[in-house]
Scaffold this active site. Structure first.
Site, PDB file in Angstrom:
ATOM      1  N   ASP A 107       0.842  -1.307  -0.205  1.00  0.00           N
ATOM      2  CA  ASP A 107       0.162   0.062   0.033  1.00  0.00           C
ATOM      3  C   ASP A 107       0.941   1.216  -0.017  1.00  0.00           C
ATOM      4  O   ASP A 107       2.314   0.979  -0.070  1.00  0.00           O
ATOM      5  CB  ASP A 107      -0.919  -0.066   1.192  1.00  0.00           C
ATOM      6  CG  ASP A 107      -0.417   0.024   2.622  1.00  0.00           C
ATOM      7  OD1 ASP A 107       0.915   0.324   2.650  1.00  0.00           O
ATOM      8  OD2 ASP A 107      -0.880  -0.047   3.390  1.00  0.00           O
TER       9      ASP A 107
ATOM     10  N   LEU B  40       0.465  -5.835   1.466  1.00  0.00           N
ATOM     11  CA  LEU B  40      -1.077  -6.383   1.498  1.00  0.00           C
ATOM     12  C   LEU B  40      -1.131  -7.648   1.125  1.00  0.00           C
ATOM     13  O   LEU B  40      -1.924  -8.486   2.112  1.00  0.00           O
ATOM     14  CB  LEU B  40      -1.946  -5.394   0.508  1.00  0.00           C
ATOM     15  CG  LEU B  40      -1.810  -3.826   0.554  1.00  0.00           C
ATOM     16  CD1 LEU B  40      -2.642  -3.424  -0.476  1.00  0.00           C
ATOM     17  CD2 LEU B  40      -2.364  -3.585   1.961  1.00  0.00           C
TER      18      LEU B  40
ATOM     19  N   HIS C 117      -3.059 -10.293  -9.566  1.00  0.00           N
ATOM     20  CA  HIS C 117      -2.019  -9.318 -10.029  1.00  0.00           C
ATOM     21  C   HIS C 117      -1.217  -9.978 -11.091  1.00  0.00           C
ATOM     22  O   HIS C 117       0.059 -10.265 -10.885  1.00  0.00           O
ATOM     23  CB  HIS C 117      -1.055  -9.246  -8.712  1.00  0.00           C
ATOM     24  CG  HIS C 117      -0.454  -7.837  -8.627  1.00  0.00           C
ATOM     25  ND1 HIS C 117      -1.236  -6.557  -8.303  1.00  0.00           N
ATOM     26  CD2 HIS C 117       0.653  -7.349  -8.905  1.00  0.00           C
ATOM     27  CE1 HIS C 117      -0.504  -5.658  -8.305  1.00  0.00           C
ATOM     28  NE2 HIS C 117       0.701  -5.930  -8.608  1.00  0.00           N
TER      29      HIS C 117
ATOM     30  N   ARG D  80      -4.496  -0.071 -13.352  1.00  0.00           N
ATOM     31  CA  ARG D  80      -5.187   0.547 -14.628  1.00  0.00           C
ATOM     32  C   ARG D  80      -6.057  -0.368 -15.610  1.00  0.00           C
ATOM     33  O   ARG D  80      -7.093   0.095 -16.056  1.00  0.00           O
ATOM     34  CB  ARG D  80      -4.079   1.352 -15.401  1.00  0.00           C
ATOM     35  CG  ARG D  80      -3.538   2.513 -15.034  1.00  0.00           C
ATOM     36  CD  ARG D  80      -2.206   2.875 -15.479  1.00  0.00           C
ATOM     37  NE  ARG D  80      -1.258   2.153 -14.895  1.00  0.00           N
ATOM     38  CZ  ARG D  80      -0.010   2.215 -15.661  1.00  0.00           C
ATOM     39  NH1 ARG D  80       0.278   2.658 -16.671  1.00  0.00           N
ATOM     40  NH2 ARG D  80       1.054   1.354 -14.739  1.00  0.00           N
TER      41      ARG D  80
END
Length: 329
Positions: A132, A138, A180, A188
């Site tokens: 973060d 995280l 991820h 984005r």
């Protein structure tokens, strides 16, 4: 594993939000006012791009993003300018993309991150940890060898599930960030893909700046991701995203209602747009007026000068630029 349902619960809050959003979409699209207004579409697209990139620490203001997309020279880091141009290109090609195609997802990432990251247009080949803004880890992203299959399974689930697309798109957004899949650009592309999924349900979503609302509520966005990570399922994130979508629709309907009043003359209409902008921004600048009203720089100057003359705005200097704010009554 194929088409395995990602973990989440459908709460009363989610059901209520889906019903409210469906009603708001009906109100927004009943007159086709949004997609048939090129100026409003472009203004919203610019707000979308500014919002999504600002979340990722892009330094360009809304004024600078507008200038870049109008072909003007902007004094800013080349990387940030390239991010704006790349994002605009892929958002402009939204209707060409198949939201369930892995190839199209990789193509979108390739355009979004062109000449900005080494592994552009491909899944990452190295492990990553997601941190973060304070630098806290995280979670650790999926190991790279599992990424392609997990992304394919997620897209298959989104395509074939009979859950409402409003919920499915939010689940996709969360699970995509959890996997991820890319070395960079996950946020984005995840937000772009969320918009793409919704635009296939209703084309108005292609022009709704949901990303701008997320940017305004950025801390809540991260808090919802963190809470879902802690819970091991995406319910909190779904509730947050539906509230952001709802807020975006309400904004769009209010803007449409302001513009669609036939009795309103052009000057009054422009003032209402500027006044609404200043509800959420401390000041307004020439480029903001150009984006809001679809006018030239010279016309924007005249509009601002007349509002100063009418004692509606006051001119002042902000960080080397001239800004205008509401005159204290």
């Amino acid at each position: 594993m194929k088409n395995k349902k990602p973990p989440y619960e459908i709460t009363n809050t989610i059901i209520d939000s889906v019903a409210e959003i469906a009603e708001l979409v009906g109100r927004l699209t009943s007159t086709n006012q949004l997609s048939s207004n090129p100026t409003l579409c472009r203004s919203n697209r610019i707000r979308t791009i500014h919002g999504s990139l600002a979340i990722e620490q892009n330094t360009l203001s809304l004024e600078q993003v507008t200038a870049v997309l109008n072909g003007k020279h902007v004094l800013a880091p080349p990387k940030d300018i390239a991010e704006v141009k790349n994002a605009y290109e892929i958002y402009e090609r939204l209707d060409e993309l198949d939201p369930y195609s892995v190839d199209d997802l990789l193509t979108a990432h390739g355009i979004m991150t062109r000449e900005l990251v080494d592994e552009s247009g491909m899944f990452r080949t190295r492990p990553v940890g997601v941190v973060d803004q304070e630098g806290r880890v995280l979670h650790f992203g999926t190991l790279p060898q599992y990424v392609p299959d997990l992304v394919m399974e997620l897209l298959d689930w989104v395509k074939n599930s009979d859950v409402h697309i409003l919920i499915r798109s939010c689940v996709f957004h969360y699970e995509f960030e959890l996997i991820h899949p890319f070395a960079d650009g996950n946020g984005r592309v995840g937000r772009l893909w969320h918009t793409l999924l919704l635009s296939k349900w209703n084309p108005a979503f292609a022009w709704l700046p949901v990303e701008s609302i997320i940017h305004d509520r950025q801390q809540e966005y991260y808090a919802a991701i963190n809470a879902s990570n802690d819970a091991g399922e995406s319910t909190v994130f779904i509730e947050f995203m539906l509230s952001a979508i709802k807020a975006s629709l309400i904004d769009a309907i209010n803007a449409r209602d302001d513009v669609s009043d036939g009795a309103m003359d052009k000057a009054t209409m422009r003032w209402k747009q500027i006044e609404k902008f200043l509800e959420t921004h401390p000041y307004i600048m020439n480029a903001d007026v150009r984006a809001l009203c679809g006018v030239s720089a010279a016309t924007a100057n005249r509009i601002l000068a007349s509002l100063v003359a009418e004692s509606k705005l006051v001119k002042y200097r902000e960080g080397g630029h001239w800004g205008y704010k509401l005159l204290e009554q």
